[in-house]
Design an enzyme around this catalytic site. Structure first.
Site: not given
Lengths: 238, 735
Positions: B43, B89
């Protein structure tokens, strides 16, 4: 004339409202900070839309304790013009300047859309430039706009002709469908007994320029400006 | 030394651990290991994607800031800069839809105002599983509620976006949040900890134990254990963020600070080390000074917390007091927790002891980069034998069924939960080809479109990637705006699977080619890997967010039919293409065939033609052809016309009627034009080398299509509209 637009933490239509007063109607307008005690000689105080204090306890519940609100209350009790839009309306209810309360919208969802409202009283400083029965196309944007008042309270409102706006069909008829949030008797806006404090859920500042889809909200600002200027002329005839 | 279980439990491979030991010359302690595990997670580090992302064009004469900062920035003229980015998200939204989506919005907003820009618009790209499953309805209801709850409160309009439905997103929804802000060109702030001795301030909410390991969670596949990660999801506080935004914009306007970075994924760890690394300096902080919500938090927990609504600021010592005064005005704390130091280390103290002392360069820049194995799936195109698809008996029925497909159906149920009008700049509401925002006191306007069709990218990753860019640009052209910059969100499965990596590489190639063809820079974005549940990956889902400029807001064109009796003209060519179409998926349950072909030369020409026609004020309406093809596009033009005007159109091409009506050939735009301007438009089209066929006229209250003089569709606009409008609400509302 001069508009004073109150800024609470969490207000989010404050700039939009100031912009309309200043840029669209070329009036004097200033922000009034919630922690101050100064109304800066405003002729009309606007409590703008938004989520004051995050609307955390209950919409408008905390904002009413802001230091500035003491002054606003005094100003209102002395007959000064106060307009509460959306969250501002909710604050006026919490403050007790207007009767009734807000519930969640009947579909339990936030609603942002254009609606039609009918002017049911033009004998107010906020609607005098409109026509009785005139239908305005104007946006709403709220979660708690389902106005509630008990029977006695409702009868009082009726007796004193305090109901100023009702949600309606484009032709002015009232219906279950046009009453989008489920308000008692389709009430979209009402005024106090003295006729100087108005609360309304729809956003006139979002409907004051044709490029935004409708400028039907102009009539509210135009009324206020006419009213104040007329009063000022009476004070200073020369 | 830490045991092996602790190391692998942090998502680090033995090789990565050895690399850390080499870089710092000793074994890390637990806090240091936690820091590396966060910053070296997929990430934060982009370790699997980096080699491929390099292929994207990132420069252009209007680019002020490309990838690598909190957001990308382009010059839009008039002394203004547009600051924008899209971010995923997905994983948090799977675990807790409302808060996951809400904090996604909060995070992207912070990325924008961190740079000195006031956010003026949000858009979202959402993907859900079929609404027939209650779990998917619950996820969608939560996600939409979360986006609304956060965006409405903070007062940034959510003015558009797109939503698709596919089986692959059941239990792995995608939530991609886009935000754009406006800044003065000469007042942009960066995440840089410059100037030895300058103060490091912590502002905003207190630190709690929430969100610990959010970034590493987003770098792992989902399985049954993951429901246990529920406490990992942060809880959003839009009110606090509103105050934080106002305070930050005020200190930046007053020029009180040197650098600023939000604490998003990887919180204090990421903000301290990135700010130092960007400036080539070091940073020292004392955790005892960090405002904490809970007692007894360890250095590990404080450094790794992902509590929301926090920022890190670097300011000169003589400005600290003024900064604190501004924050105190907004009822927020701002405390000095350390300073910028010489050397290049992150030094963290706690209880008077040094608990972390590692080079920021190692944390931020020296994560191993992987060239992961790639292999096309076998077979990677599922061939479509078009003859196996029976022609429908009743095209009316096909049209109405397709209109009820949630991917095509009206999304008003969603959009009216978003305040899309606050800030009074929204000119075109959700449902138009692109969100259109005026800039107060300027003629110039901004248009934004998000696009990404995962059916296309799964069946032809490279073409699909290119189409995502082409279509987003076409959407902009339909309102009259030319593209100026792209941000992308690349949602894929587990990159350790060679087939997924191959899809990724192919999509990037397609996107890169398209961006070069359209001459638009990619200014940043986000990669979301590991979108797998129980070992099954989502379809590759790149989402492109293209920002465009419209020179004169007064020329803007919307999709709805405006008047009766006006000619309806198709710009572009119909082809017999049914592969990867919504028609095949929804009516025949087939996700097969190649996506439509894309020819950059034709595509650019049709877009330029549309822009030219709009600037000459020839068009009354313009709408892009996409999912559901010509018939759906036409129906939408009728639905979006205030008077619900119908039309009667005649088609003559020799091909399957269903391909003509519902095929998704690219490079087509349906326009209406005043009779007196028709000739001018046709001549203009000729100049651009684009076929322009007069299909018929608007008017009446029915949608009528003839194919070779045979009436194939004849339905009341009202009936079709009701089906289109009611499809999604019917899944949610009790009758």
């Amino acid at each position: 004339m001069k508009f004073g637009v109150v800024v609470f933490p969490g207000s989010n239509c404050d700039s939009d409202t100031l912009y309309v007063a200043k840029e669209v109607f070329n009036q004097e307008a200033e922000f009034l900070w919630h922690k101050d005690h100064d109304l800066k000689n405003s002729d009309c105080i606007i409590l703008p839309g938004g989520f004051s204090y995050g609307d955390y306890l209950r919409s408008g519940a905390i904002a009413r304790f802001s230091p500035l609100m003491k002054e606003v209350r005094k100003f209102a009790l002395d007959g000064g013009l106060v307009l509460g839009i959306c969250n501002g309306f909710q604050i006026l209810l919490e403050l007790g300047l207007l009767p009734g309360a807000m519930l969640r919208n009947k579909n339990l969802k936030f609603l942002c859309q254009h609606v039609n409202i009918r002017i049911d009283n033009t004998d107010t400083p906020f609607t005098l430039a409109g026509n009785l029965g005139q239908v305005l196309n104007i946006p709403i944007a709220h979660f708690d706009g389902n106005y509630y008042i008990d029977n006695n309270g409702f009868n009082d409102l009726n007796k004193q002709d305090q109901i100023v706006f009702r949600y309606s069909e484009p032709n002015g008829n009232l219906s279950k469908k046009s009453n989008v949030n489920g308000s008692t008797n389709s009430i979209a806006g009402l005024i106090n007994k003295n006729g100087n404090v108005l609360g309304m859920m729809p956003h006139p500042e979002r409907a004051s320029e044709a490029i935004l889809g409708s400028d039907d909200g102009r009539v509210i600002f135009e009324s206020i400006i006419q009213f104040i200027n007329r009063e000022k002329n009476l004070e200073n005839p020369c | 030394m830490l045991d092996e279980k602790t190391i692998t439990g942090h998502g680090l491979t033995p090789e990565e651990y050895d690399q850390i030991v080499r870089l710092i010359g000793r074994h890390p302690n637990l806090t240091e290991l936690g820091i590396f595990s966060l910053m070296w997670s997929e990430h934060c580090s982009y370790k699997s994607s980096k080699v491929h992302l390099k292929k994207l064009p990132v420069t252009g004469k209007n680019v002020i800031q490309g990838p690598g900062e909190n957001a990308g920035i382009i010059d839009i003229g008039g002394g203004l800069a547009a600051v924008f980015k899209i971010e995923s998200h997905n994983h948090p939204s799977f675990i807790e839809p409302y808060q996951g989506a809400a904090t996604g919005v909060g995070g992207i907003l912070r990325d924008i105002f961190t740079m000195g820009a006031r956010p003026i618009v949000s858009l979202n790209s959402l993907r859900f599983g079929p609404l027939s499953l209650p779990k998917n309805r619950a996820i969608m209801d939560g996600v939409v509620g979360g986006i609304a709850g956060y965006g409405n409160s903070i007062g940034v309009p959510t003015a558009g976006g797109e939503i698709y439905f596919n089986e692959c997103y059941s239990l792995n929804p995608l939530v991609n949040a886009f935000c754009l802000g406006l800044a003065k060109k000469d007042k942009i702030f960066y995440a840089r900890a410059e100037g030895e001795g300058n103060a490091v301030l912590y502002v905003g909410s207190k630190t709690g134990r929430d969100g610990i390991h959010g970034a590493t969670m987003a770098s792992a596949e989902f399985n049954d254990d993951l429901e246990e990660k529920r406490p990992n999801v942060q809880v959003g506080d839009p009110f606090r963020e509103k105050l934080l935004m106002e305070a930050c914009l005020e200190i930046m306007e007053k020029g009180l600070i040197i650098g600023i970075q939000d604490m998003g994924a990887a919180g204090l760890t990421c903000s301290t080390s990135e700010m130092a690394a960007n400036a080539g300096s070091g940073i020292e902080i004392d955790l005892d000074l960090v405002p904490q919500r809970e007692k007894g938090m360890t250095p590990y927990e404080i450094m790794l917390s992902e509590s929301q609504e926090r920022m890190l600021i670097v300011a000169k010592n003589d400005k600290v007091k003024e900064v604190q005064q501004v924050f105190s005005k907004w009822d927020l704390g701002a405390v000095v927790i350390g300073s910028v130091i010489k050397g290049g280390n992150l030094i963290v103290k706690s209880g008077g002891k040094r608990v972390v002392d590692i080079p920021v360069n190692a944390i931020v820049n020296l994560c191993p980069v992987y060239e992961r194995a790639m292999r096309p799936p076998e077979p990677y195109v599922l061939p479509l034998l078009i003859k196996e698809i029976p022609l429908p008996q009743d095209y009316n029925n096909s049209l109405l069924k397709l209109l009820s497909s949630p991917t095509i159906a009206d999304k008003k149920w969603v959009f009216r939960q978003y305040d899309h009008m606050v800030q009074t700049n929204t000119v075109f509401f959700p449902g138009a080809d692109a969100a259109l925002l005026r800039i107060k006191n300027q003629k110039r306007a901004l248009a934004i479109s998000l696009d990404g069709n995962s059916l296309y990218t799964s069946l032809g990753p490279k073409t699909g990637g290119a189409i995502a860019i082409a279509e987003a640009c076409r959407n902009l052209a339909c309102v009259g705006a030319y593209p100026a910059g792209v941000t992308n969100c690349l949602n894929f499965g587990n990159p350790e699977k060679p087939e997924i990596m191959w899809q990724f590489q192919q999509v990037i190639e397609g996107v890169a080619e398209a961006c070069k063809a359209f001459e638009i820079p990619v200014t940043g974005g986000n990669v979301s890997f590991y979108n797998d549940t129980d070992g099954i990956s989502i379809l590759p889902t790149p989402v492109m967010g293209v920002v465009g400029i419209l020179d004169d807001i007064n020329t803007a064109v919307s999709p709805g039919f405006k008047e009766k009796g006006t000619p309806v003209v198709l710009l572009g060519e119909n082809q017999e293409e049914l592969g990867a179409s919504e028609y095949l998926k929804h009516l025949y349950k087939k996700e097969k065939g190649c996506p439509p072909e894309l020819d950059f030369i034709k595509e650019k020409a049709v877009q330029k033609l549309c822009l030219e026609a709009i600037s000459q004020r020839l068009l009354l309406s313009a709408h892009d052809l996409s999912e559901g093809g010509l018939a759906i596009c036409t129906a939408e033009c009728a639905f979006l016309s205030p008077a619900k005007i119908g039309c009667s159109l005649r088609l003559s091409e020799s091909m399957r009627t269903d391909a003509l009506l519902f095929g998704e050939s690219q490079s087509r735009i349906l326009v209406t034009v005043d009779k007196t301007d028709l000739e001018t438009l046709l001549i203009l089209a000729q100049e651009f080398g684009i076929p322009a066929n007069i299909l018929g006229k608007t008017g009446g209250d029915r949608l009528i299509f003839f194919h070779k003089n045979k009436k194939v569709i004849d339905t009341a606009v009202k009936d079709a509209f009701d089906i289109w409008e009611q499809s999604i609400p019917d899944f949610f509302e009790a009758k």
